[in-house]
Design a protein around this motif. Structure first.
Motif, PDB file in Angstrom:
ATOM      1  N   THR A  86     -14.232   5.759  12.663  1.00  0.00           N
ATOM      2  CA  THR A  86     -13.336   4.893  13.402  1.00  0.00           C
ATOM      3  C   THR A  86     -14.112   3.667  13.861  1.00  0.00           C
ATOM      4  O   THR A  86     -15.110   3.784  14.556  1.00  0.00           O
TER       5      THR A  86
ATOM      6  N   ASP B 231     -11.417   0.301   3.539  1.00  0.00           N
ATOM      7  CA  ASP B 231     -11.318  -0.872   4.389  1.00  0.00           C
ATOM      8  C   ASP B 231     -10.505  -1.922   3.635  1.00  0.00           C
ATOM      9  O   ASP B 231     -10.823  -2.265   2.492  1.00  0.00           O
TER      10      ASP B 231
ATOM     11  N   CYS C 164      -6.551   8.299   4.905  1.00  0.00           N
ATOM     12  CA  CYS C 164      -5.471   9.146   4.387  1.00  0.00           C
ATOM     13  C   CYS C 164      -6.009  10.570   4.250  1.00  0.00           C
ATOM     14  O   CYS C 164      -7.009  10.792   3.559  1.00  0.00           O
TER      15      CYS C 164
ATOM     16  N   ASN D 162       0.852  -1.194   0.000  1.00  0.00           N
ATOM     17  CA  ASN D 162       0.000   0.000   0.000  1.00  0.00           C
ATOM     18  C   ASN D 162       0.883   1.238   0.000  1.00  0.00           C
ATOM     19  O   ASN D 162       1.906   1.266   0.677  1.00  0.00           O
TER      20      ASN D 162
ATOM     21  N   ILE E 255      -8.974  -3.772   8.327  1.00  0.00           N
ATOM     22  CA  ILE E 255      -8.185  -2.627   8.764  1.00  0.00           C
ATOM     23  C   ILE E 255      -8.692  -1.408   8.002  1.00  0.00           C
ATOM     24  O   ILE E 255      -8.662  -1.377   6.775  1.00  0.00           O
ATOM     25  N   ARG E 256      -9.193  -0.446   8.744  1.00  0.00           N
ATOM     26  CA  ARG E 256      -9.658   0.797   8.135  1.00  0.00           C
ATOM     27  C   ARG E 256      -8.464   1.718   7.953  1.00  0.00           C
ATOM     28  O   ARG E 256      -7.661   1.915   8.860  1.00  0.00           O
ATOM     29  N   CYS E 257      -8.341   2.270   6.753  1.00  0.00           N
ATOM     30  CA  CYS E 257      -7.238   3.178   6.426  1.00  0.00           C
ATOM     31  C   CYS E 257      -7.814   4.549   6.091  1.00  0.00           C
ATOM     32  O   CYS E 257      -8.734   4.657   5.284  1.00  0.00           O
TER      33      CYS E 257
ATOM     34  N   CYS F 221      -9.870  -1.802  13.997  1.00  0.00           N
ATOM     35  CA  CYS F 221      -8.461  -1.469  13.781  1.00  0.00           C
ATOM     36  C   CYS F 221      -8.381  -0.367  12.723  1.00  0.00           C
ATOM     37  O   CYS F 221      -8.878  -0.525  11.608  1.00  0.00           O
ATOM     38  N   VAL F 222      -7.768   0.752  13.082  1.00  0.00           N
ATOM     39  CA  VAL F 222      -7.706   1.909  12.177  1.00  0.00           C
ATOM     40  C   VAL F 222      -6.261   2.365  12.010  1.00  0.00           C
ATOM     41  O   VAL F 222      -5.489   2.398  12.963  1.00  0.00           O
ATOM     42  N   PHE F 223      -5.927   2.703  10.788  1.00  0.00           N
ATOM     43  CA  PHE F 223      -4.601   3.208  10.429  1.00  0.00           C
ATOM     44  C   PHE F 223      -4.782   4.606   9.856  1.00  0.00           C
ATOM     45  O   PHE F 223      -5.439   4.762   8.824  1.00  0.00           O
ATOM     46  N   TYR F 224      -4.258   5.614  10.550  1.00  0.00           N
ATOM     47  CA  TYR F 224      -4.355   6.996  10.073  1.00  0.00           C
ATOM     48  C   TYR F 224      -3.010   7.394   9.493  1.00  0.00           C
ATOM     49  O   TYR F 224      -1.955   7.146  10.094  1.00  0.00           O
ATOM     50  N   VAL F 225      -3.047   8.072   8.360  1.00  0.00           N
ATOM     51  CA  VAL F 225      -1.816   8.565   7.746  1.00  0.00           C
ATOM     52  C   VAL F 225      -2.155   9.850   6.998  1.00  0.00           C
ATOM     53  O   VAL F 225      -3.272  10.043   6.544  1.00  0.00           O
TER      54      VAL F 225
END
Length: 126
Positions: free
Chosen positions: A115, A77, A90, A12, A86-88, A118-122
């Motif tokens: 949210t 997702d 950006c 990714n 995993i929620r992403c 499991c969440v990934f913030y970038v």
């Protein structure tokens, strides 16, 4: 090429300040790509965000409530075996809006609303 070999090793890629616009097709980003491209371009050709997800992964675009459409963000997702998700998120927060209380509140509301698990913030939050 050496560049492509190094680039394609990532599953990714999350990119802010893409400076892409509607006249720039995804096919020009990566020819014969092994990535699915998700984009949110800014109308003036500056800013913007993009997410590249390897086609071997299942990515589902999350439609945002219209109240959040002014934000430069993408929510996806990533779905894996065993019902793992995993929620992403950006986000690009331009410097011109970094001290804007209403804009910051809108970002916070987006993060609260989308949210789950499991969440990934970038991103670039300035």
């Amino acid at each position: 090429s050496l560049y492509a070999t190094k680039f394609y090793k990532y599953d990714n890629l999350f990119i802010t300040e893409t400076w892409l616009h509607s006249d720039f097709p995804d096919s020009l980003l990566l020819s014969n790509s092994i990535y699915t491209v998700f984009r949110k371009d800014r109308g003036d050709g500056y800013g913007g965000v993009a997410v590249f997800v390897k086609t071997s992964l299942k990515a589902v675009f999350v439609d945002l409530d219209p109240v959040f459409l002014s934000l430069e963000c993408i929510v996806l997702d990533l779905l894996f075996r065993g019902n793992l998700c995993i929620r992403c998120v950006c986000i690009y927060n331009p410097p011109s809006l970094a001290n804007d209380v209403d804009h910051t509140a809108c970002i916070c509301s987006l993060l609260d609303t989308y949210t789950k698990g499991c969440v990934f913030y970038v991103g670039d939050f300035n």
